[in-house]
Design an enzyme around this catalytic site. Structure first.
Site, short mmCIF file in Angstrom:
data_model
loop_
_atom_site.label_atom_id
_atom_site.label_comp_id
_atom_site.label_asym_id
_atom_site.label_seq_id
_atom_site.Cartn_x
_atom_site.Cartn_y
_atom_site.Cartn_z
N LYS A 250 40.42 41.13 35.03
CA LYS A 250 39.02 41.56 35.14
C LYS A 250 38.57 42.26 33.86
CE LYS A 250 38.86 42.46 40.11
NZ LYS A 250 37.72 41.62 40.50
N ARG A 324 40.84 35.83 49.16
CA ARG A 324 40.81 34.70 50.10
C ARG A 324 42.21 34.14 50.35
NH1 ARG A 324 36.72 31.63 46.18
NH2 ARG A 324 36.24 33.82 45.86
#
Length: 471
Positions: A250, A324
């Site tokens: 990130k 997910r």
């Protein structure tokens, strides 16, 4: 918080509650100069100090405002006046208030005592503090008191764990806490380490955990009621204690906020505590796949193909789409091993939902019209709002892979929250009543108790209300 249906002779502290309309009617009974400072508008507070004590005039806004606004007003009042409030018997004056309005006011007073790190130092937690309100029976007041404390304990636990810095919530620390509350509330607690997860084939969860310096903790918490034929809720909360993004690292500018990537899990935790303290006549099976998403020589790589618990293969295109992956195994493990009436997963999942809704509401996806409508209604009632987005099959094309059954992102710069929901749908094992809540924009944000972004407690009241009132 003690709520008592009585009146004593003299009060050193009084809370006068007024809507704008009520103030118009009642203002003539007070010093006429007060009207220059107070009109009953939402969040207005006028402090009237006299020899015998202090009266707080608290504005509730328009008469027909949504009931949840009363909670917001009480939260702000509780936060803003915390230095001045006294731990004494306190009279509440508000003859026009309904039971529900008074309940929201009481909840707000307690929720407003939260700040990090939480200690019960606020006057409202002092045993000497009592609220005296003559308009409701003692029985009703006892129930409101119980509900408010249960909610406050649930939401405080949620906020406290979300706000903790990364080094204070390593997997073993959080697991120890979960074990402790399981003991306290008589939950059944099960946790699978890496070895056990490998045996069970929880491959999607393990792919995220394999880069961690800490062992896996795929955790199942069960709350059971004695009531026969009770409904069973399956809840899966994304529990990434810190998310670096993994190899798909990130941007560092806001990475410190990634301590908040367990917002789904903390919402589930808060709801579990509320259900247990209220002894709700339901069963809850909660799965919290606890891990961090770290970088190491063992971390999973873009292009890896992983086999999930239900046998589907997943091509990993981005290791920052890790939520997910762990939810996939959480959902299929729950669906295959437990019978539930309703299946809900909550996750701080995508930047896409933040770009779409900001901090206004969560993105909701569901395969069941009735559940969808119920969640929207509950969100509006609790001010933890949700907006429904489509799950059309056209989105399925975006997660087709050349080398596996699915890929974990679409690589298109659009609609990632929908793509993620479509991905998760492949792991619910045809559950007929499922909802996925992407709460990335609403679980962590601007709050009254902190200068920086912090935990909002989003999801706790939504789930608590849904579970309590589901028939």
């Amino acid at each position: 918080m003690k709520l008592i249906n009585k009146k004593i002779k003299n009060y050193t502290q009084i809370f006068h509650l007024f809507t704008e309309e009520e103030w118009n009617r009642a203002s003539k009974n007070f010093n006429k100069n007060i009207t220059a400072f107070f009109t009953g508008k939402k969040h207005e507070v006028f402090i009237n100090v006299q020899d015998e004590g202090v009266a707080y005039f608290i504005g509730l806004g328009k008469e027909d405002s949504p009931v949840f606004e009363i909670q917001q007003i009480a939260v702000k009042f509780s936060q803003a006046q915390k230095e001045k409030l006294m731990a004494v018997p306190t009279l509440v004056v508000g003859d026009f208030m309904t039971e529900k309005q008074f309940e929201e006011f009481t909840k707000g007073l307690l929720l407003g005592t939260y700040r990090y790190p939480f200690e019960k130092t606020h006057a409202f937690w002092n045993p000497k503090f009592e609220l005296h309100f003559e308009n409701l029976s003692q029985k009703k007041l006892d129930m409101i008191s119980r509900k408010s404390e249960a909610l406050s304990n649930g939401q405080t636990a949620c906020q406290e764990w979300l706000n903790k810095p990364a080094n204070l919530k390593r997997p073993e620390t959080f697991s120890l806490y979960l074990k402790t509350i399981a003991k306290k509330y008589n939950f059944k607690y099960t946790s699978f380490n890496r070895k056990k997860c490998e045996e069970l084939g929880l491959g999607a969860y393990l792919s995220v955990n394999q880069g961690s310096a800490y062992d896996a903790a795929f955790t199942i918490i069960e709350y059971k009621t004695e009531v026969k034929n009770a409904k069973t809720f399956g809840l899966v909360g994304k529990c990434v204690l810190f998310d670096t993004g993994g190899i798909s690292l990130k941007n560092p500018d806001n990475m410190h906020y990634m301590k908040s990537d367990m917002g789904g899990a903390t919402a589930v935790l808060g709801a579990l505590i509320y259900a247990a303290e209220m002894q709700l006549p339901v069963n809850i099976i909660a799965i919290l796949p606890v891990t961090d998403n770290a970088i190491s020589q063992n971390a999973f790589l873009p292009s890896d193909v992983i086999t999930a618990y239900n046998g589907k293969t997943i091509e990993v295109l981005n290791t920052d789409a890790e939520g997910r992956m762990i939810l996939a195994d959480g959902l299929s493990y729950l669906s295959r091993n437990y019978k539930t009436d309703i299946l809900i997963d909550l996750a701080t999942l995508t930047g896409s939902s933040v770009r779409m809704f900001g901090d206004t509401c969560g993105a909701m996806f569901s395969n069941n019209e009735e559940l969808k409508n119920l969640l929207i209604k509950t969100g509006d009632k609790t001010n933890q709002r949700l907006w429904n987005l489509p799950l059309w099959d056209i989105w399925k094309d975006d997660i087709r892979s050349d080398v596996a059954d699915l890929k974990n992102i679409s690589m298109k710069p659009i609609g990632d929250c929908i793509v993620a929901a479509k991905f998760l749908e492949q792991f619910i094992e045809n559950h007929p009543r499922w909802a996925h809540l992407d709460i990335a924009g609403v679980a962590f944000g601007n709050v009254g108790y902190a200068k920086e972004k912090a935990a909002t407690g989003f999801g706790v009241q939504l789930l608590a209300d849904l579970i309590e009132n589901y028939h």
